[in-house]
Write an enzyme that holds these catalytic residues in place. Structure first.
Site, PDB file in Angstrom:
ATOM      1  N   HIS A 191       0.816  -1.223   0.000  1.00 52.70           N
ATOM      2  CA  HIS A 191       0.000   0.000   0.000  1.00 52.70           C
ATOM      3  C   HIS A 191       0.844   1.265   0.000  1.00 52.70           C
ATOM      4  O   HIS A 191       0.313   2.356  -0.161  1.00 52.70           O
ATOM      5  CB  HIS A 191      -0.937   0.004   1.218  1.00 52.70           C
ATOM      6  CG  HIS A 191      -1.980  -1.064   1.143  1.00 52.70           C
ATOM      7  ND1 HIS A 191      -3.304  -0.797   0.904  1.00 52.70           N
ATOM      8  CD2 HIS A 191      -1.895  -2.413   1.218  1.00 52.70           C
ATOM      9  CE1 HIS A 191      -3.985  -1.924   0.867  1.00 52.70           C
ATOM     10  NE2 HIS A 191      -3.152  -2.925   1.061  1.00 52.70           N
ATOM     11  N   ASP A 209       3.502   9.610  -0.537  1.00 52.37           N
ATOM     12  CA  ASP A 209       2.371   8.770  -0.132  1.00 52.37           C
ATOM     13  C   ASP A 209       2.087   7.772  -1.245  1.00 52.37           C
ATOM     14  O   ASP A 209       2.081   8.154  -2.420  1.00 52.37           O
ATOM     15  CB  ASP A 209       1.121   9.666   0.097  1.00 52.37           C
ATOM     16  CG  ASP A 209       0.207   9.119   1.182  1.00 52.37           C
ATOM     17  OD1 ASP A 209       0.309   7.915   1.479  1.00 52.37           O
ATOM     18  OD2 ASP A 209      -0.607   9.898   1.728  1.00 52.37           O
TER      19      ASP A 209
HETATM   20  P1  ADP Z   1      -3.078   6.402   5.131  1.00 55.65           P
HETATM   21  O1  ADP Z   1      -3.372   5.082   4.535  1.00 55.65           O
HETATM   22  O2  ADP Z   1      -1.629   6.737   5.139  1.00 55.65           O
HETATM   23  O3  ADP Z   1      -3.690   6.607   6.452  1.00 55.65           O
HETATM   24  P2  ADP Z   1      -4.949   7.469   3.141  1.00 55.65           P
HETATM   25  O4  ADP Z   1      -5.257   8.868   2.798  1.00 55.65           O
HETATM   26  O5  ADP Z   1      -4.666   6.578   1.989  1.00 55.65           O
HETATM   27  O6  ADP Z   1      -3.725   7.509   4.168  1.00 55.65           O
HETATM   28  O7  ADP Z   1      -6.143   6.827   3.933  1.00 55.65           O
HETATM   29  C1  ADP Z   1      -6.601   7.389   5.115  1.00 55.65           C
HETATM   30  C2  ADP Z   1      -7.964   6.837   5.451  1.00 55.65           C
HETATM   31  O8  ADP Z   1      -8.209   7.145   6.817  1.00 55.65           O
HETATM   32  C3  ADP Z   1      -9.060   7.482   4.637  1.00 55.65           C
HETATM   33  O9  ADP Z   1     -10.059   6.546   4.363  1.00 55.65           O
HETATM   34  C4  ADP Z   1      -9.570   8.588   5.548  1.00 55.65           C
HETATM   35  O10 ADP Z   1     -10.930   8.879   5.397  1.00 55.65           O
HETATM   36  C5  ADP Z   1      -9.339   7.994   6.911  1.00 55.65           C
HETATM   37  N1  ADP Z   1      -9.086   9.075   7.874  1.00 55.65           N
HETATM   38  C6  ADP Z   1      -8.077   9.965   7.846  1.00 55.65           C
HETATM   39  N2  ADP Z   1      -8.215  10.842   8.860  1.00 55.65           N
HETATM   40  C7  ADP Z   1      -9.338  10.501   9.514  1.00 55.65           C
HETATM   41  C8  ADP Z   1     -10.017  11.023  10.663  1.00 55.65           C
HETATM   42  N3  ADP Z   1      -9.576  12.065  11.342  1.00 55.65           N
HETATM   43  N4  ADP Z   1     -11.126  10.393  11.039  1.00 55.65           N
HETATM   44  C9  ADP Z   1     -11.562   9.309  10.380  1.00 55.65           C
HETATM   45  N5  ADP Z   1     -10.994   8.797   9.320  1.00 55.65           N
HETATM   46  C10 ADP Z   1      -9.872   9.371   8.888  1.00 55.65           C
HETATM   47  C1  G6P Z   2      -1.325   2.992   6.201  1.00 56.18           C
HETATM   48  C2  G6P Z   2      -0.635   1.658   6.034  1.00 56.18           C
HETATM   49  C3  G6P Z   2      -1.477   0.551   6.638  1.00 56.18           C
HETATM   50  C4  G6P Z   2      -1.808   0.877   8.075  1.00 56.18           C
HETATM   51  C5  G6P Z   2      -2.464   2.255   8.172  1.00 56.18           C
HETATM   52  C6  G6P Z   2      -2.728   2.671   9.591  1.00 56.18           C
HETATM   53  O1  G6P Z   2      -2.499   2.970   5.487  1.00 56.18           O
HETATM   54  O2  G6P Z   2      -0.386   1.416   4.663  1.00 56.18           O
HETATM   55  O3  G6P Z   2      -0.813  -0.690   6.562  1.00 56.18           O
HETATM   56  O4  G6P Z   2      -2.663  -0.083   8.617  1.00 56.18           O
HETATM   57  O5  G6P Z   2      -1.621   3.208   7.558  1.00 56.18           O
HETATM   58  O6  G6P Z   2      -1.577   2.559  10.364  1.00 56.18           O
HETATM   59  P1  G6P Z   2      -1.501   1.648  11.668  1.00 56.18           P
HETATM   60  O7  G6P Z   2      -0.060   1.616  12.013  1.00 56.18           O
HETATM   61  O8  G6P Z   2      -2.335   2.345  12.664  1.00 56.18           O
HETATM   62  O9  G6P Z   2      -2.038   0.300  11.314  1.00 56.18           O
END
Ligand code: ADP
Ligand code: G6P
Length: 763
Positions: A163, A371
């Site tokens: 991912h 990212d």
């Molecule tokens: P990452 O996988 O690094 O967290 P992404 O942008 O690909 O970044 O995905 C983040 C996910 O987490 C999205 O579905 C987003 O809606 C969710 N998310 C991010 N911030 C919040 C928040 N404050 N509350 C709820 N969901 C969140």
């Molecule tokens: C990114 C990573 C995931 C991970 C998520 C939340 O989306 O690609 O593998 O699960 O962040 O991070 P955490 O460490 O809380 O699982």
């Protein structure tokens, strides 16, 4: 024994975390991050078991079912969390894979624990996977699982999806355990990356560090081929699009603006509190904009939502302090009583509240330093069915390759980011709508269901036992020199209403590449379209070793011969035919367009202006109207002297040159007189190519059109323009041809031929 399943997802986290309240009561809460956002709807749809950590230490809960998801918890001890999760996964791999945005740390005991925990996850997956099941391993925390699992359960089909970005050789090579990690991944049958750069980096490393033979899409490991390609992940577009139209969400969006004091413009950031997200850079740009007087408090407000994440890891603690200091500084300097400049919410919200925030925001700031994809950007555009709002997006996200309607920024360039934010705030609504509409179209057509289907189809294809090669192709597999010549539309790409969207059947590109990378094997496409268009549809780059002969051979690759051009007379004739076509359509009262069709166009004719011809496409019309139009064109513009008229599948082409795919074939043969030819086609113009074949060559016919024409020819019911082409030699080759039902089968046949030939050439 646990229930065995045909689909098993293995991820570090389950989609839900177990939360224990102070009074000891336990409940489940959705896990954070993009992985869960993307995969949850996939498992909900396909069924299957999800193997992962339940978010608490010690004993794992017993397997259970929640909202139709079958969940199989894996236990992690406090030490596992420190060394495997916070340590090697998030203190070493996470920063290293994100361009070393923080300094990666290396500790041998972290690695030892990572190995141990990966064995545990692999064992759990082996326990719940049915015979021959698909096991889909997720992300950087579990890169050793594929190889461990293959050893324990060779019957399984193993996929792996990363991912996050996969780093270039220079960074990855820092890892003391670099070859073990690569060998771990190579246990999979299919490796998916967010971006072609990641797949490319992996393939380079497999060759450079492990010495494996690689080509553009795979690695040869012993007797197996591991495929490595990009499968950009997505979200459930329909769910968010629908939610964003829900009256409750709209009311909440209005309420949010009111609670913010009804500012003229709202800027929004939504992130996990992670140093890769570039939150501090965005705050800096916002502060300077206030300082410069480009925006003012009360008029423009920034809402920054940040979900707490990995809070015991040092880099994350530092980041949190830095951000909170910066928010405090901005608010201290610029806020007015009751009107803060920045609203900082260190909380997690449900998707309905996020949708309301997205709808309330005029400008969405997504500014990561690096990212893999960034799903927040895709969520924002999905939540804007009103086509309002603008997206400012870092060019270092995977999403930036797809969301071309965004305002792209380099987050390291604070002045540049300030300029772009102002531009986004001042976007003219018509331009804003066009940008948003383009981005929504992309996400709507590439949603998470499509992502999963593409990955799982590729995995099935990769692990399907090979069918035997059809008899006529067997001698070609061992021939000294071979040319493979393919038509495009209908042969490598299924017919669609809109020719600009005629995408190749999955795997077409890699099949061509596999063939072209073999010794003594050349590949050409012979198409009626301009070469550049087919190159674009297939994603062929100028470096790819595939020749494309466009416009039935009028356009020639420089490596094959002199380019052809029109005489003045031919140019004049083409103009006359075009003008005549247009007056004919006007007289008929049939609407037409002279630019590539768009989805919004209804039942129109597409008059395509090609360098050496005019083509009239009638696919969008109803069948009765099609016949009328084709008849009127055939009896009008097509009668100009000197034209070569070709009726295709719902298209009539009037060329001012007499070049045919037969000429294209003759040119190729001139370049390689001793080569044997394998020619694939499906339509009338391909008959000219088949007619040039010699006895050792083989024709492959895709679909039923040509066989049906042969039957019609025997009955004497074929149109003269087609019947003329069916020379006795063409009939002989068509009758002896290998037939396949559709482009997907043609691609599969090319792949089978490529691997049979690879084996023969090795002997
Ligand atoms: P990452 O996988 O690094 O967290 P992404 O942008 O690909 O970044 O995905 C983040 C996910 O987490 C999205 O579905 C987003 O809606 C969710 N998310 C991010 N911030 C919040 C928040 N404050 N509350 C709820 N969901 C969140
Ligand atoms: C990114 C990573 C995931 C991970 C998520 C939340 O989306 O690609 O593998 O699960 O962040 O991070 P955490 O460490 O809380 O699982």
């Amino acid at each position: 024994m646990a229930k065995r399943n045909a689909l098993v997802i293995v991820a570090n986290r389950l989609p839900v975390d177990q939360i224990t309240a102070e009074d000891g009561t336990q409940s489940w809460q959705r896990s954070p991050g993009g992985l869960v956002t993307a995969l949850e709807p996939v498992v909900a749809k396909h069924g299957g078991t999800w193997v992962g950590w339940a978010g608490s230490t010690g004993m794992a809960p017993a397997p259970f079912t929640l909202d139709n998801l079958s969940l199989h918890p894996v236990p992690l001890t406090a030490q596992d969390i420190t060394e495997y999760y916070e340590g090697f996964s998030n203190g070493t791999l996470w920063p290293l894979y994100h361009d070393a945005a923080a300094t990666p740390k290396y500790h041998r005991r972290w690695w030892d624990r990572y190995v141990e925990v990966n064995h545990r996850f692999a064992q759990a997956a082996a326990d719940v996977a049915a015979e021959g099941a698909v096991v889909w391993v997720q992300d950087y925390q579990l890169q050793l699982v594929p190889a461990i699992l293959r050893k324990r359960r060779p019957d399984l089909r193993i996929g792996f999806f990363l991912h996050i970005p996969f780093p270039p050789v220079e960074l990855f090579s820092q890892l003391p355990s670099r070859t073990q990690l690569l060998e771990g991944l190579l246990g999979a049958d299919l490796l998916g990356f967010q971006h072609p750069d990641g797949a490319h980096n992996f393939l380079r490393l497999a060759n450079y560090l492990c010495g494996y033979e690689t080509d553009r899409t795979g690695v040869i490991v012993d007797d197996r081929r591991v495929r490595a390609e990009a499968f950009p992940i997505s979200i459930d577009f329909a769910q968010i699009d629908k939610l964003a139209q829900d009256p409750n969400v709209l009311a909440r969006a209005a309420q949010i603006r009111e609670e913010l004091g009804n500012p003229r413009q709202v800027i929004l950031g939504v992130d996990r509190l992670d140093y890769i997200k570039g939150i501090e850079k965005r705050l800096k740009a916002f502060r300077e904009l206030l300082d410069d007087g480009d925006i003012s408090v009360g008029d423009t407000v920034l809402v920054q939502v940040a979900t707490p994440s990995r809070e015991r890891v040092e880099h994350y603690q530092e980041l949190r302090e830095e951000i909170e200091r910066e928010v405090g500084r901005i608010n201290g300097e610029f806020s007015e009583l009751g009107t803060p400049a920045v609203h900082y919410l260190r909380q997690s919200y449900d998707i309905a509240e996020l949708a309301a925030l997205y709808r309330a925001a005029d400008v969405m700031l997504v500014t990561p330093l690096r990212d893999g994809m960034n799903l927040v950007a895709k969520e924002y555009v999905s939540a804007r069915p009103d086509l309002g709002g603008t997206l400012v997006l870092s060019e270092f996200t995977g999403a930036s390759s797809e969301l071309t309607g965004a305002f792209l920024v380099n987050p390291y360039d604070i002045d540049g980011m300030k300029r772009i934010i102002i531009q986004a705030l001042r976007t003219d609504p018509t331009e804003g709508k066009a940008r948003m509409s383009a981005m929504r179209e992309r996400v709507a057509h590439h949603d998470v269901t499509m992502w999963a289907a593409e990955f799982l189809t590729a995995l099935h294809e990769q692990t399907r036992p090979p069918e035997p090669l059809p008899g006529p192709l067997v001698p070609l597999a061992s021939a000294q020199d071979v040319w493979v010549v393919c038509d495009y539309d209908g042969t490598l790409s299924p017919f669609v209403d809109d020719p600009t969207r005629a995408l190749p059947a999955p795997g077409a590109y890699s099949a061509l590449m596999e063939l072209a990378s073999l010794p003594h094997t050349q590949v050409a496409l012979a198409t009626g379209r301009p070469a550049a268009v087919v190159r674009g549809l297939l994603g062929l780059t100028p470096d790819d070793p595939v020749s494309v002969l466009g416009m039935h051979g009028f356009e020639i690759d420089a490596s094959l011969g002199e380019p052809l051009s029109l005489t003045d007379e031919q140019q004049k004739l083409r103009e006359q035919v075009r003008a005549h076509t247009i007056t004919t359509l006007e007289d008929l009262g049939v609407p037409f367009v002279q630019r590539p069709l768009e989805e919004k166009d209804g039942a129109v004719v597409y008059v395509e202006d090609k360098p050496n011809s005019v083509a009239v496409h009638v696919r969008r019309l109803d069948p009765a109207q099609r016949e009328n139009v084709l008849m009127a064109i055939s009896n009008g513009p097509a009668l100009h002297e000197g034209l070569a008229v070709t009726p295709g599948d719902m298209v009539l082409e009037m060329a001012v040159t007499q070049v045919s795919k037969g000429d294209a074939m003759n040119l190729l043969r001139k370049n390689a007189p001793d080569a044997h030819f394998l020619v694939l086609g499906d339509d009338v113009t391909d008959i000219d190519a088949f007619a040039t074949l010699q006895s050792e060559d083989v024709a492959v016919i895709v679909d039923r059109r040509l066989p049906d024409m042969l039957t019609a020819a025997r009955r004497g019911t074929l149109r003269p323009a087609v019947a003329e082409r069916l020379t006795p030699l063409a009939i002989a080759h068509l009758s002896a041809a290998v037939t396949v039902p559709d482009p997907a089968a043609a691609v599969a046949l090319l792949k089978r031929f490529a691997s049979a030939r690879a084996q023969e050439l090795e002997k």
